[in-house]
Design a protein around this motif. Structure first.
Motif, PDB file in Angstrom:
ATOM      1  N   LYS A 128      -1.572 -13.744 -15.653  1.00 12.96           N
ATOM      2  CA  LYS A 128      -2.635 -12.823 -15.240  1.00 12.96           C
ATOM      3  C   LYS A 128      -2.048 -11.520 -14.693  1.00 12.96           C
ATOM      4  CE  LYS A 128      -3.314 -14.914 -10.638  1.00 12.96           C
ATOM      5  NZ  LYS A 128      -1.922 -15.066 -10.368  1.00 12.96           N
ATOM      6  N   GLU A 129      -2.954 -10.555 -14.526  1.00 17.89           N
ATOM      7  CA  GLU A 129      -2.534  -9.260 -14.016  1.00 17.89           C
ATOM      8  C   GLU A 129      -2.189  -9.326 -12.546  1.00 17.89           C
ATOM      9  OE1 GLU A 129      -5.342  -6.095 -14.684  1.00 17.89           O
ATOM     10  OE2 GLU A 129      -4.393  -4.847 -13.166  1.00 17.89           O
ATOM     11  N   GLU A 130      -1.145  -8.578 -12.163  1.00 20.79           N
ATOM     12  CA  GLU A 130      -0.820  -8.458 -10.755  1.00 20.79           C
ATOM     13  C   GLU A 130      -0.840  -6.987 -10.376  1.00 20.79           C
ATOM     14  OE1 GLU A 130       2.798 -10.739  -9.796  1.00 20.79           O
ATOM     15  OE2 GLU A 130       2.276 -11.818 -11.611  1.00 20.79           O
ATOM     16  N   ALA A 131      -1.158  -6.691  -9.129  1.00 17.54           N
ATOM     17  CA  ALA A 131      -1.244  -5.308  -8.687  1.00 17.54           C
ATOM     18  C   ALA A 131      -0.377  -5.087  -7.453  1.00 17.54           C
ATOM     19  CB  ALA A 131      -2.698  -4.949  -8.386  1.00 17.54           C
ATOM     20  N   TYR A 132       0.429  -4.020  -7.485  1.00 18.25           N
ATOM     21  CA  TYR A 132       1.308  -3.692  -6.377  1.00 18.25           C
ATOM     22  C   TYR A 132       0.984  -2.290  -5.877  1.00 18.25           C
ATOM     23  CZ  TYR A 132       3.794  -7.723  -8.158  1.00 18.25           C
ATOM     24  OH  TYR A 132       4.095  -8.988  -8.580  1.00 18.25           O
ATOM     25  N   PRO A 133       0.487  -2.186  -4.646  1.00 18.00           N
ATOM     26  CA  PRO A 133       0.156  -0.864  -4.109  1.00 18.00           C
ATOM     27  C   PRO A 133       1.413  -0.076  -3.723  1.00 18.00           C
ATOM     28  CG  PRO A 133      -0.357  -2.568  -2.496  1.00 18.00           C
ATOM     29  CD  PRO A 133       0.158  -3.269  -3.720  1.00 18.00           C
ATOM     30  N   PHE A 134       1.392   1.227  -3.955  1.00 11.97           N
ATOM     31  CA  PHE A 134       2.508   2.075  -3.522  1.00 11.97           C
ATOM     32  C   PHE A 134       1.974   3.295  -2.793  1.00 11.97           C
ATOM     33  CE2 PHE A 134       1.583   3.528  -7.879  1.00 11.97           C
ATOM     34  CZ  PHE A 134       1.537   4.907  -7.728  1.00 11.97           C
ATOM     35  N   PHE A 135       2.831   3.909  -1.972  1.00  9.24           N
ATOM     36  CA  PHE A 135       2.401   5.020  -1.120  1.00  9.24           C
ATOM     37  C   PHE A 135       3.622   5.673  -0.492  1.00  9.24           C
ATOM     38  CE2 PHE A 135       3.287   2.763   2.845  1.00  9.24           C
ATOM     39  CZ  PHE A 135       3.311   1.458   2.396  1.00  9.24           C
ATOM     40  N   CYS A 136       3.397   6.775   0.217  1.00  8.78           N
ATOM     41  CA  CYS A 136       4.464   7.390   1.020  1.00  8.78           C
ATOM     42  C   CYS A 136       4.300   6.927   2.457  1.00  8.78           C
ATOM     43  CB  CYS A 136       4.401   8.915   0.954  1.00  8.78           C
ATOM     44  SG  CYS A 136       5.572   9.683   2.113  1.00  8.78           S
ATOM     45  N   PRO A 137       5.216   6.074   2.957  1.00  7.50           N
ATOM     46  CA  PRO A 137       5.073   5.547   4.318  1.00  7.50           C
ATOM     47  C   PRO A 137       5.261   6.615   5.402  1.00  7.50           C
ATOM     48  CG  PRO A 137       7.131   4.817   3.322  1.00  7.50           C
ATOM     49  CD  PRO A 137       6.377   5.529   2.247  1.00  7.50           C
ATOM     50  N   LEU A 138       5.813   7.761   5.051  1.00  8.43           N
ATOM     51  CA  LEU A 138       6.011   8.823   6.047  1.00  8.43           C
ATOM     52  C   LEU A 138       4.743   9.653   6.247  1.00  8.43           C
ATOM     53  CD1 LEU A 138       9.512  10.112   4.870  1.00  8.43           C
ATOM     54  CD2 LEU A 138       9.004   8.361   6.565  1.00  8.43           C
ATOM     55  N   HIS A 139       3.888   9.691   5.237  1.00 10.68           N
ATOM     56  CA  HIS A 139       2.676  10.524   5.301  1.00 10.68           C
ATOM     57  C   HIS A 139       1.477   9.762   4.771  1.00 10.68           C
ATOM     58  CE1 HIS A 139       6.165  13.292   4.811  1.00 10.68           C
ATOM     59  NE2 HIS A 139       5.592  13.835   5.859  1.00 10.68           N
ATOM     60  N   LYS A 140       1.128   8.739   5.486  1.00 10.74           N
ATOM     61  CA  LYS A 140      -0.004   7.925   5.046  1.00 10.74           C
ATOM     62  C   LYS A 140      -1.340   8.555   5.413  1.00 10.74           C
ATOM     63  CE  LYS A 140       1.277   3.866   6.684  1.00 10.74           C
ATOM     64  NZ  LYS A 140       1.277   2.427   6.983  1.00 10.74           N
ATOM     65  N   GLY A 141      -1.350   9.327   6.516  1.00  8.34           N
ATOM     66  CA  GLY A 141      -2.607   9.903   6.973  1.00  8.34           C
ATOM     67  C   GLY A 141      -3.545   8.826   7.478  1.00  8.34           C
ATOM     68  N   ASP A 142      -4.774   9.168   7.618  1.00 10.73           N
ATOM     69  CA  ASP A 142      -5.766   8.222   8.130  1.00 10.73           C
ATOM     70  C   ASP A 142      -6.290   7.327   7.015  1.00 10.73           C
ATOM     71  OD1 ASP A 142      -5.496   9.545  10.542  1.00 10.73           O
ATOM     72  OD2 ASP A 142      -7.059  10.981   9.998  1.00 10.73           O
ATOM     73  N   ALA A 143      -6.536   7.938   5.881  1.00  5.21           N
ATOM     74  CA  ALA A 143      -7.086   7.175   4.767  1.00  5.21           C
ATOM     75  C   ALA A 143      -5.954   6.685   3.878  1.00  5.21           C
ATOM     76  CB  ALA A 143      -8.037   8.048   3.969  1.00  5.21           C
ATOM     77  N   HIS A 144      -6.188   5.631   3.171  1.00  5.84           N
ATOM     78  CA  HIS A 144      -5.186   5.125   2.244  1.00  5.84           C
ATOM     79  C   HIS A 144      -5.123   6.038   1.024  1.00  5.84           C
ATOM     80  CE1 HIS A 144      -2.627   2.345   0.153  1.00  5.84           C
ATOM     81  NE2 HIS A 144      -3.417   2.438  -0.890  1.00  5.84           N
ATOM     82  N   LEU A 145      -3.966   6.648   0.824  1.00  2.00           N
ATOM     83  CA  LEU A 145      -3.814   7.591  -0.282  1.00  2.00           C
ATOM     84  C   LEU A 145      -2.698   7.102  -1.190  1.00  2.00           C
ATOM     85  CD1 LEU A 145      -3.900  11.378   0.620  1.00  2.00           C
ATOM     86  CD2 LEU A 145      -5.315  10.126  -0.987  1.00  2.00           C
ATOM     87  N   GLY A 146      -2.816   5.931  -1.649  1.00  2.00           N
ATOM     88  CA  GLY A 146      -1.736   5.403  -2.463  1.00  2.00           C
ATOM     89  C   GLY A 146      -2.152   5.218  -3.903  1.00  2.00           C
ATOM     90  N   GLY A 147      -1.312   4.516  -4.618  1.00  2.00           N
ATOM     91  CA  GLY A 147      -1.605   4.204  -6.005  1.00  2.00           C
ATOM     92  C   GLY A 147      -1.339   2.733  -6.251  1.00  2.00           C
ATOM     93  N   THR A 148      -1.462   2.330  -7.486  1.00  2.00           N
ATOM     94  CA  THR A 148      -1.282   0.930  -7.819  1.00  2.00           C
ATOM     95  C   THR A 148      -0.474   0.776  -9.101  1.00  2.00           C
ATOM     96  OG1 THR A 148      -3.487   0.539  -6.902  1.00  2.00           O
ATOM     97  CG2 THR A 148      -2.501  -1.257  -8.164  1.00  2.00           C
ATOM     98  N   ILE A 149       0.496  -0.107  -9.050  1.00  2.00           N
ATOM     99  CA  ILE A 149       1.237  -0.481 -10.249  1.00  2.00           C
ATOM    100  C   ILE A 149       0.632  -1.794 -10.748  1.00  2.00           C
ATOM    101  CG2 ILE A 149       3.476  -1.218 -11.171  1.00  2.00           C
ATOM    102  CD1 ILE A 149       4.634   0.538  -8.749  1.00  2.00           C
TER     103      ILE A 149
END
Ligand SMILES: [Cu+2]
Length: 153
Positions: A128-149
């Motif tokens: 099945k499909e798996e999803a891995y979230p990615f982001f910049c841990p230095l500049h996360k801000g208040d809202a989640h601004l990441g992406g998904t692999i």
């Protein structure tokens, strides 16, 4: 003409998304995925493309490489929960460490992603499909601004 500028920007980001989704193969045969960091205001940053698809059956056969480009004038970092970087230690032995890489201003970093966890799954469940979230841990801000692999069978 000023009115053409916004559409150029849109085209550019769509191209980036497409390139990321398709991937590239390097000379060594590893599939390469490109990410570029963008700053969103003072405190937030975003790696694009935000949605990446990796096929376990094809793109992971000969290794997986992420190329991280930072065209900004600040250091950013690329982190992904659940993925590991393959690092060569003393004596040429590979080991895996959780994926978190700093990319300094105007630098580009190539990292080898560990595919061992996916080999194991191929023999067992893992259909099945798996999803891995990615982001910049230095500049996360208040809202989640990441992406998904997304890793597909
Ligand atoms: Cu950042």
């Amino acid at each position: 003409m000023r009115s053409t500028r916004p559409s150029h920007l849109v085209t550019g980001s769509m191209t980036a998304a497409l390139v990321g989704a398709l991937g590239f193969w390097s000379e060594a045969g590893a599939a390469e995925f490109y990410f570029v960091v963008q700053e969103v205001g003072e405190k937030r940053a975003l790696w694009v493309p935000q949605e990446v698809v990796v096929h376990r059956s094809t793109e992971m056969e000969d290794g997986l490489v992420f190329v991280l480009e930072n065209p900004t004038d600040r250091t950013h970092a690329f982190a992904a929960y659940g993925l590991f970087e393959e690092v060569m230690g003393a004596g040429g032995k590979f080991s895996a460490k959780p994926l978190r890489v700093n990319v300094t201003a105007e630098d580009t970093v190539r990292i080898q992603i560990s595919t061992a966890q996916f080999d194991r799954k191929q023999a067992g469940v893992g259909s099945k499909e798996e999803a891995y979230p990615f982001f910049c841990p230095l500049h996360k801000g208040d809202a989640h601004l990441g992406g998904t692999i997304h890793v597909l069978p």
